[in-house]
Scaffold this active site. Sequence first.
Site, PDB file in Angstrom:
ATOM      1  N   CYS A  23       0.833  -1.201   0.000  1.00 60.25           N
ATOM      2  CA  CYS A  23       0.000   0.000   0.000  1.00 60.25           C
ATOM      3  C   CYS A  23       0.868   1.252   0.000  1.00 60.25           C
ATOM      4  O   CYS A  23       2.091   1.173  -0.057  1.00 60.25           O
ATOM      5  CB  CYS A  23      -0.933   0.009   1.210  1.00 60.25           C
ATOM      6  SG  CYS A  23      -0.042   0.126   2.780  1.00 60.25           S
ATOM      7  N   CYS A  26       3.757   1.502   2.410  1.00 63.12           N
ATOM      8  CA  CYS A  26       5.004   0.856   1.992  1.00 63.12           C
ATOM      9  C   CYS A  26       5.814   1.793   1.114  1.00 63.12           C
ATOM     10  O   CYS A  26       7.041   1.873   1.220  1.00 63.12           O
ATOM     11  CB  CYS A  26       4.697  -0.433   1.219  1.00 63.12           C
ATOM     12  SG  CYS A  26       3.755  -1.661   2.141  1.00 63.12           S
ATOM     13  N   ASP A 497       3.877  26.583 -33.595  1.00 66.05           N
ATOM     14  CA  ASP A 497       4.842  27.153 -34.523  1.00 66.05           C
ATOM     15  C   ASP A 497       4.286  26.927 -35.922  1.00 66.05           C
ATOM     16  O   ASP A 497       3.635  25.907 -36.174  1.00 66.05           O
ATOM     17  CB  ASP A 497       6.193  26.447 -34.365  1.00 66.05           C
ATOM     18  CG  ASP A 497       7.213  26.953 -35.363  1.00 66.05           C
ATOM     19  OD1 ASP A 497       7.475  28.157 -35.372  1.00 66.05           O
ATOM     20  OD2 ASP A 497       7.732  26.125 -36.138  1.00 66.05           O
ATOM     21  N   ASP A 707       8.644  21.513 -33.489  1.00 63.82           N
ATOM     22  CA  ASP A 707       9.370  20.346 -33.993  1.00 63.82           C
ATOM     23  C   ASP A 707      10.430  19.835 -33.033  1.00 63.82           C
ATOM     24  O   ASP A 707      11.095  18.834 -33.313  1.00 63.82           O
ATOM     25  CB  ASP A 707       9.995  20.635 -35.361  1.00 63.82           C
ATOM     26  CG  ASP A 707      10.991  21.783 -35.317  1.00 63.82           C
ATOM     27  OD1 ASP A 707      11.420  22.141 -34.209  1.00 63.82           O
ATOM     28  OD2 ASP A 707      11.335  22.311 -36.383  1.00 63.82           O
ATOM     29  N   ASP A 711      12.500  24.901 -31.907  1.00 58.88           N
ATOM     30  CA  ASP A 711      11.550  25.421 -30.919  1.00 58.88           C
ATOM     31  C   ASP A 711      11.865  24.957 -29.497  1.00 58.88           C
ATOM     32  O   ASP A 711      11.051  25.136 -28.594  1.00 58.88           O
ATOM     33  CB  ASP A 711      10.125  24.972 -31.291  1.00 58.88           C
ATOM     34  CG  ASP A 711       9.765  25.360 -32.710  1.00 58.88           C
ATOM     35  OD1 ASP A 711      10.036  26.503 -33.083  1.00 58.88           O
ATOM     36  OD2 ASP A 711       9.236  24.516 -33.446  1.00 58.88           O
TER      37      ASP A 711
END
Length: 817
Positions: A23, A26, A497, A707, A711
Amino acid sequence: MTAITRQEEQAKRTVLKIGGMHCAGCVNSIQNAVSEVRGVSKVEVNLATEKATLEFDQSKVGLDDIEKAIKEIGYKVVYEKLTLKLGGVSDSTDAQRLEQRLQVDGIKSASVNYGSSQINIEYNSALLSLADIRKKITELGYEILSEDLGVSAQDIESRKLKRLFIVGVIFTVPVMLFSYPEVFRFLPIAGTSVAAYAMFVLASVVQFVTGSRFYTGAFRIARMRSANMDTLVVLGTTTAYVFSAFNTFPVPNWHGIYYDAAAVVITFIILGKWMELKTKGKTSSIIRKMLELQPKTAMIRKEDGKEAEISVELIQPGDILVVRPGEKIPVDSSVVLGTSAVDESMVTGESVPVTKKAGDGAIGGTINREGMILVKATKVGSDSFLSQVVKLVEEAMGKKPAMQKLVDKVAGYFAYAVMIVALSTFIVWYFAVAHGVTAAAIIPAVAVLVVACPCALGLATPTAIMVGMSKGASNGVIFRGGEAMELLNKISVAVFDKTGTLTQGKPQVTDVIEIKELATILHANSSNKNGISTLALAAIAEKGSEHPLAKAIVSHAQDRGMKVEDPSYFEAIPGLGVISTYNDLNLKVGSPAFMHDQKIDISSSDQIIARLQEEGKTAVIVSVGGAVLGVIGLLDTPKQGAREAVSILKSIGIEPVMLTGDNQKTARKVAQMVGIERVFADILPSGKVDVVKKIQSEGKKVAMIGDGINDAPALTAADVGIAVGSGTDIAIEAGKVILVRDDIRDVVTAIEIAKKTVGKIKQNLTYAFMYNVILIPVAAVGLLYPALAGVAMAASSVSVTMSSLAMKRWTPKRKNN
């Protein structure tokens, strides 16, 4: 060597598979324990994948020390086992050499038996795949004759839970029957002392054999001064068991015997853990299936023209492979001969086969549907598309979104809160309701302890993210982490872009307009240069440029048979133009803004430039010796689907924005074609970040789509950077989201998947919280018997996981159209 370089070499990142987690408690325990180890800089533990992602300084701590720290708190690092029968092991020295060469990251041990030519390997499946191990061995010159994968750690755990459940059922059923003598009167010893003593023995087996894992878990978490689900189960069932034992001896008091409560709770919770393990395994099955896409063998064409079947691990870049109709393309390749339709649906989600011809790239694992093709291997092993996808997705699964970190923090205190509620329940019942009757007060308190489920909280987020990322990978969308999904769900503005993202990125020359003849510009002694056209000079000047417009001009000149010679001098001004020298001619080619910066009068071309821009074309001016020679018009058409993508974004309340280095008129024309109203034009590459920050300053969450190369700064500055890939090139570092295909419509797919996944997380968390908020009070007021509380608790974890798993049947709307 600089200090930074040394730090980078010493820093190591690895992933470990952890066994024994139940859980969120842990998760917190492991994270806290490992974080305290000197040299460990970062640790993130994922409950759903049962993996820990670590970053540590190798000069300060070794992996063995980290494994020891995990073991000391009661958990273990899990390694898979593999046995291979090898050919080519000639002697014991050879065997020793092989063992030494296999001492690599991810392999814990490798033992070679020279007599049997067998090697036993223990490896970390989170770091190495079977394909990686096979490739490493074949590269060392050995042949794999056969392999035995052994049993996976998950299968071992599953079988163990199944055995414990069977033991629990066998011993719990008679306990249940003997607990209700008024109902099962036909039993020979029903209601007698012998029945009570038999129940004690049977319940003890369930408590300490079937329930042993809960005691182990509770003990190790107690050593860390913490509490988790195991603590609650142990407190609840042990209380019921001890109280029942107290009322069994020496003379049974049937009004105080509740062995059935403890036994049924333990048995049903074990059943729940078994089902949870099974369903958790299914959540990542899409990723495993992607790895299985690659065929085991391939047909290679040798230099003499003969064909031979070889193992896919033996393929090297440059090998020519034969792929017939119906066969899978073995590795990432480039088509060298033939034309066919290839089914890429398993990696892009696109159901329509893609036509492949000579020069086109093909992804390994995709299916050749029509004619026979010859392909040249380009990427193999860990460099392949499928390996990169799996690596990226598995790395992403190790990163927690803010939502999950908050839930883990809350879950860490959850067990303490439940214990306080249970104690308060006992006190209220004992003094106010039952008036001193211990049996009546214990049962609701036990029910509170049992019904509370921190597991459901711990699984709500990671299971949904696992399925969401797997769904993304199978639809050509790679998320670099749950945080990317969480942020993409919140965006209100999508900034595109223009060139290469909204448009084809391959502009075509449409107009070459001569304004002056070269002879009128040059001196009389330069008459030998009079025959050179505007297009030829522009191509010579642009030859060294990587800009799409420059490439289009050079290509257009070459297509018309012009010889494009090299300039003697070349200088590129990013985003504006170029300065070149050719045969003593001073050439300047670029945008109107560039010409203004260079103090060149372009008034003679103003009308031509205006007309081209009105038509949505980009005007490139060619000047010689400071005078305008001509204007070249180029048109970059919008991509197929760009308008559709923009329209869908608007419909879901996301504002599309376009930015470009192009002039205002051309930008407006392209924006009009795709349906975008807000445009930022005349933006240099360095200015894109400023645009993103300007929109963010308006209080909006921004996704930047580009791309991933030019960018990169803007992609990083945005709340979410979406990098548009192409073919098999997905290793784009700047984006938090990567689109495998060069299809702008996949931006919509990414947003859909992010919204669906975050919606599923919220649904799971709401269910988990509501479950506890409703059932804990119900148990506290005495309306929920502990046995039923155990069933409900087990069902909650399974249902949350199944809820996430249901997302596998969901398909993004765009893919359905």
